[in-house]
Scaffold this motif. Structure first.
Motif, short mmCIF file in Angstrom:
data_model
loop_
_atom_site.label_atom_id
_atom_site.label_comp_id
_atom_site.label_asym_id
_atom_site.label_seq_id
_atom_site.Cartn_x
_atom_site.Cartn_y
_atom_site.Cartn_z
N MET A 246 -6.57 -11.71 10.17
CA MET A 246 -5.66 -10.62 10.50
C MET A 246 -4.34 -10.81 9.77
O MET A 246 -3.86 -11.93 9.65
CB MET A 246 -5.41 -10.57 12.01
CG MET A 246 -6.65 -10.25 12.80
SD MET A 246 -6.51 -10.31 14.60
CE MET A 246 -4.85 -9.96 14.97
N GLU A 247 -3.80 -9.73 9.28
CA GLU A 247 -2.48 -9.75 8.66
C GLU A 247 -1.59 -8.84 9.50
O GLU A 247 -1.92 -7.70 9.75
CB GLU A 247 -2.56 -9.24 7.22
CG GLU A 247 -3.41 -10.10 6.33
CD GLU A 247 -3.44 -9.61 4.90
OE1 GLU A 247 -2.46 -8.96 4.47
OE2 GLU A 247 -4.43 -9.88 4.22
N CYS A 248 -0.46 -9.38 9.92
CA CYS A 248 0.42 -8.63 10.81
C CYS A 248 1.84 -8.63 10.27
O CYS A 248 2.30 -9.60 9.69
CB CYS A 248 0.42 -9.26 12.20
SG CYS A 248 -1.21 -9.35 12.94
N LYS A 249 2.53 -7.54 10.50
CA LYS A 249 3.94 -7.42 10.16
C LYS A 249 4.71 -7.00 11.41
O LYS A 249 4.18 -6.27 12.25
CB LYS A 249 4.16 -6.36 9.07
CG LYS A 249 3.75 -6.81 7.70
CD LYS A 249 4.23 -5.84 6.66
CE LYS A 249 4.00 -6.39 5.27
NZ LYS A 249 4.58 -5.55 4.25
N VAL A 250 5.95 -7.45 11.51
CA VAL A 250 6.81 -7.06 12.62
C VAL A 250 7.37 -5.68 12.32
O VAL A 250 8.00 -5.47 11.29
CB VAL A 250 7.96 -8.08 12.82
CG1 VAL A 250 8.90 -7.61 13.91
CG2 VAL A 250 7.39 -9.45 13.13
N ASN A 251 7.12 -4.73 13.22
CA ASN A 251 7.64 -3.39 13.06
C ASN A 251 9.03 -3.25 13.68
O ASN A 251 9.86 -2.49 13.19
CB ASN A 251 6.70 -2.36 13.69
CG ASN A 251 5.43 -2.20 12.88
OD1 ASN A 251 5.44 -2.35 11.67
ND2 ASN A 251 4.34 -1.94 13.55
#
Length: 65
Positions: free
Chosen positions: A47-52
């Motif tokens: 999984m690749e996640c970014k902080v929104n």
């Protein structure tokens, strides 16, 4: 699968900051698509996640006499 689990568990060791625990464990990395850090190639789920957005809460201590 057993080899992956053993290698993944090995990354939890007490390594010095300059030691690459992924390389020490025998796992391989691969480039991510959306984020800078590399992914673990052998991982069953990646999984690749970014902080929104980031919320900060200031909590108040209440003292009831």
């Amino acid at each position: 699968m057993d080899r992956y689990l053993e290698s993944a568990n090995h990354t939890c060791g007490n390594f010095a900051p300059e030691v690459n625990e992924v390389a020490e464990s025998g796992l391989n990395t691969m480039p991510s698509v959306k984020v800078a850090p590399a992914r673990i190639a052998e991982a069953a789920v990646q999984m690749e996640c970014k902080v929104n957005f980031h919320l900060t809460f200031d909590f108040i201590s209440w003292h009831i006499p």
